[in-house]
Scaffold this motif. Structure first.
Motif, PDB file in Angstrom:
ATOM      1  N   GLU A  55       6.239  18.764  69.561  1.00 19.03           N
ATOM      2  CA  GLU A  55       5.567  19.858  68.859  1.00 19.03           C
ATOM      3  C   GLU A  55       4.347  20.322  69.659  1.00 19.03           C
ATOM      4  O   GLU A  55       4.076  21.527  69.783  1.00 19.03           O
ATOM      5  CB  GLU A  55       5.145  19.401  67.460  1.00 19.03           C
ATOM      6  CG  GLU A  55       6.299  19.043  66.532  1.00 19.03           C
ATOM      7  CD  GLU A  55       7.034  20.258  65.996  1.00 19.03           C
ATOM      8  OE1 GLU A  55       6.376  21.274  65.720  1.00 19.03           O
ATOM      9  OE2 GLU A  55       8.274  20.177  65.854  1.00 19.03           O
ATOM     10  N   ALA A  59       3.971  24.047  71.339  1.00 22.60           N
ATOM     11  CA  ALA A  59       3.081  24.901  70.542  1.00 22.60           C
ATOM     12  C   ALA A  59       2.587  26.140  71.297  1.00 22.60           C
ATOM     13  O   ALA A  59       2.578  27.244  70.730  1.00 22.60           O
ATOM     14  CB  ALA A  59       1.912  24.086  70.009  1.00 22.60           C
ATOM     15  N   GLU A  73       7.389  30.425  52.954  1.00 18.69           N
ATOM     16  CA  GLU A  73       8.204  29.222  53.047  1.00 18.69           C
ATOM     17  C   GLU A  73       8.719  28.849  51.667  1.00 18.69           C
ATOM     18  O   GLU A  73       8.044  29.056  50.658  1.00 18.69           O
ATOM     19  CB  GLU A  73       7.403  28.056  53.642  1.00 18.69           C
ATOM     20  CG  GLU A  73       7.058  28.267  55.103  1.00 18.69           C
ATOM     21  CD  GLU A  73       6.479  27.017  55.764  1.00 18.69           C
ATOM     22  OE1 GLU A  73       6.386  25.966  55.083  1.00 18.69           O
ATOM     23  OE2 GLU A  73       6.121  27.105  56.951  1.00 18.69           O
ATOM     24  N   ARG A  86      11.685  28.953  56.431  1.00 20.88           N
ATOM     25  CA  ARG A  86      10.598  29.906  56.667  1.00 20.88           C
ATOM     26  C   ARG A  86      11.226  31.286  56.834  1.00 20.88           C
ATOM     27  O   ARG A  86      12.141  31.464  57.651  1.00 20.88           O
ATOM     28  CB  ARG A  86       9.790  29.532  57.909  1.00 20.88           C
ATOM     29  CG  ARG A  86       8.618  30.469  58.175  1.00 20.88           C
ATOM     30  CD  ARG A  86       7.774  29.977  59.342  1.00 20.88           C
ATOM     31  NE  ARG A  86       7.144  28.692  59.015  1.00 20.88           N
ATOM     32  CZ  ARG A  86       6.704  27.827  59.926  1.00 20.88           C
ATOM     33  NH1 ARG A  86       6.851  28.079  61.216  1.00 20.88           N
ATOM     34  NH2 ARG A  86       6.126  26.702  59.551  1.00 20.88           N
ATOM     35  N   SER A 111      11.517  22.012  65.563  1.00 22.24           N
ATOM     36  CA  SER A 111      11.361  22.415  64.169  1.00 22.24           C
ATOM     37  C   SER A 111      11.254  23.932  64.085  1.00 22.24           C
ATOM     38  O   SER A 111      11.283  24.635  65.111  1.00 22.24           O
ATOM     39  CB  SER A 111      10.081  21.788  63.591  1.00 22.24           C
ATOM     40  OG  SER A 111       8.932  22.375  64.222  1.00 22.24           O
ATOM     41  N   ASP A 113       8.576  25.284  63.529  1.00 20.93           N
ATOM     42  CA  ASP A 113       7.291  25.582  64.171  1.00 20.93           C
ATOM     43  C   ASP A 113       7.467  25.815  65.663  1.00 20.93           C
ATOM     44  O   ASP A 113       6.903  26.762  66.226  1.00 20.93           O
ATOM     45  CB  ASP A 113       6.300  24.436  63.946  1.00 20.93           C
ATOM     46  CG  ASP A 113       5.906  24.295  62.489  1.00 20.93           C
ATOM     47  OD1 ASP A 113       5.777  25.326  61.805  1.00 20.93           O
ATOM     48  OD2 ASP A 113       5.734  23.150  62.021  1.00 20.93           O
ATOM     49  N   THR A 114       8.250  24.974  66.339  1.00 21.82           N
ATOM     50  CA  THR A 114       8.434  25.131  67.787  1.00 21.82           C
ATOM     51  C   THR A 114       9.154  26.440  68.115  1.00 21.82           C
ATOM     52  O   THR A 114       8.984  26.991  69.205  1.00 21.82           O
ATOM     53  CB  THR A 114       9.231  23.961  68.384  1.00 21.82           C
ATOM     54  OG1 THR A 114      10.508  23.861  67.734  1.00 21.82           O
ATOM     55  CG2 THR A 114       8.484  22.643  68.232  1.00 21.82           C
ATOM     56  N   ASP A 116       8.981  29.254  66.142  1.00 22.28           N
ATOM     57  CA  ASP A 116       8.449  30.298  65.274  1.00 22.28           C
ATOM     58  C   ASP A 116       8.385  31.656  65.982  1.00 22.28           C
ATOM     59  O   ASP A 116       8.789  32.680  65.426  1.00 22.28           O
ATOM     60  CB  ASP A 116       7.061  29.903  64.770  1.00 22.28           C
ATOM     61  CG  ASP A 116       6.550  30.837  63.688  1.00 22.28           C
ATOM     62  OD1 ASP A 116       6.918  30.643  62.520  1.00 22.28           O
ATOM     63  OD2 ASP A 116       5.797  31.776  64.011  1.00 22.28           O
ATOM     64  N   ASP A 134      14.601  24.210  58.581  1.00 23.81           N
ATOM     65  CA  ASP A 134      14.126  22.910  59.064  1.00 23.81           C
ATOM     66  C   ASP A 134      15.096  21.822  58.598  1.00 23.81           C
ATOM     67  O   ASP A 134      14.770  20.997  57.752  1.00 23.81           O
ATOM     68  CB  ASP A 134      12.716  22.633  58.526  1.00 23.81           C
ATOM     69  CG  ASP A 134      11.731  22.323  59.634  1.00 23.81           C
ATOM     70  OD1 ASP A 134      12.121  22.357  60.812  1.00 23.81           O
ATOM     71  OD2 ASP A 134      10.565  22.054  59.314  1.00 23.81           O
TER      72      ASP A 134
END
Length: 335
Positions: A55, A59, A73, A86, A111, A113-114, A116, A134
């Motif tokens: 992560e 980022a 979310e 998300r 995830s 997040d990675t 996004d 996720d």
């Protein structure tokens, strides 16, 4: 077939060590490799620490990019456990198509997040609602848990299409690497469970399609200078499967599947990747099955190259190509 094992330690002598990469992609690969090197003994870290390191490394590449009109979310209940999604909505236009996107990471790491920024880029470029999933990671869970979760997210999106502002009959499944595998195999699962019209398009970015990679591909691209290692892929398969016998399951390796009845497929295929030759094999099988397949090849690109969109023109071209295909495919028949 069991995953490849490496028996020749001198095989790396045939590798170009990244010299054949697009210069901007090579800069991305080098930066990511250096960032991973800052985490001592990365390959032997306990899984929670390894995932945190992944992560952290990814980022910076997920930062910046398009701003959404709405971003939310939700936790979606599924028979295989609750899953976080998300939702990226790029505009106020109602009744948009949707792309349900599945991140890569060998079923083991990464995830929403990675990935996004990649999802936001697709949302903005194609003007579609992108729903990132996720899904549960391996080895804590094995096949088919993640796949069952994703299938239920597709069903949920169709049931809640009015609330989400999407068209229930214009939903694509997409993903990169292991996520590309999950995209096409979840579409197969839905078809086999009596829902052949649940998914209307599929996007695969350098997807995992088989446990077997040609020795030549492993020798050239599975070592230093590229993004996905040969040994790494073996570990990912071991994490995902309960036994090597599962590799023959068509919902694990789509090269063994009856592919008839799938919706149109768009395949992003980089030149410099151990998975490239198996993507071409799958493309041929899709064509033989009567599936409308579009292959988009990127010379000098590596595994994961789409994440380099902040510095690499070729990454942005691939995103634009995919977005154009999504717009054309998911709006076909509009007056």
């Amino acid at each position: 077939m069991e995953p490849n094992t490496l028996s020749d330690p001198t095989a790396a002598s045939t590798s170009a060590r990244g010299a054949d990469l697009d210069p901007e992609v090579r800069q991305f690969v080098s930066a990511v490799s250096q960032a991973f090197a800052s985490h001592p003994n990365f390959n032997n870290l306990p899984l929670p620490e390894m995932r945190r390191a992944c992560e952290h490394v990814r980022a910076p590449w997920a930062a910046g990019g398009p701003v959404m009109v709405q971003r939310q979310e939700r936790m979606i209940p599924t028979p295989a456990g609750e899953v976080r999604v998300r939702i990226h909505n790029p505009s106020a236009r109602a009744n948009k198509p949707a792309l349900i996107y599945l991140h890569g990471g060998g079923w083991t790491t990464f995830s929403i997040d990675t990935h996004d920024r990649l999802m936001r880029e697709y949302a903005a470029c194609a003007d579609v609602v992108v729903i990132g999933v996720d899904y549960a990671l391996s080895p804590e869970v094995k096949f088919p848990v993640a796949q069952r979760q994703i299938a239920e997210v597709v069903r949920w999106a169709r049931r809640h299409s009015d609330e989400l502002g999407i068209h229930r009959d214009r939903i694509a499944l997409g993903g990169d690497s292991a996520g590309g595998n999950l995209a096409i195999t979840t579409a197969l699962r839905l078809r086999d469970e009596g829902e052949p019209d649940a998914v209307h398009a599929i996007v695969t970015n350098y997807a995992v399609t088989d446990t077997y990679s040609a020795p030549e591909a492993l020798q050239r691209y599975g070592y230093e200078g590229y993004m996905l290692g040969a040994d790494e892929m073996v570990k990912f398969w071991n994490n995902y499967l309960s036994s090597p016998d599962e590799a023959r399951n068509p919902l694990v390796c789509p090269v063994h599947a009856d592919l008839r009845g799938l919706p149109p497929v768009f395949m992003v295929i980089p030149e410099c990747d151990i998975l490239t030759e198996q993507n071409w094999r799958l493309a041929d099988l899709l064509k033989q099955a009567g599936v409308k397949v579009t292959t988009s090849f990127y010379k000098g690109a590596s595994h994961s190259f789409l994440e380099a969109m902040s510095i690499a023109a070729i990454s942005n071209r691939a995103i634009d190509d995919t977005a154009r295909w999504l717009r054309e495919t998911l709006t076909a028949g509009d007056s």
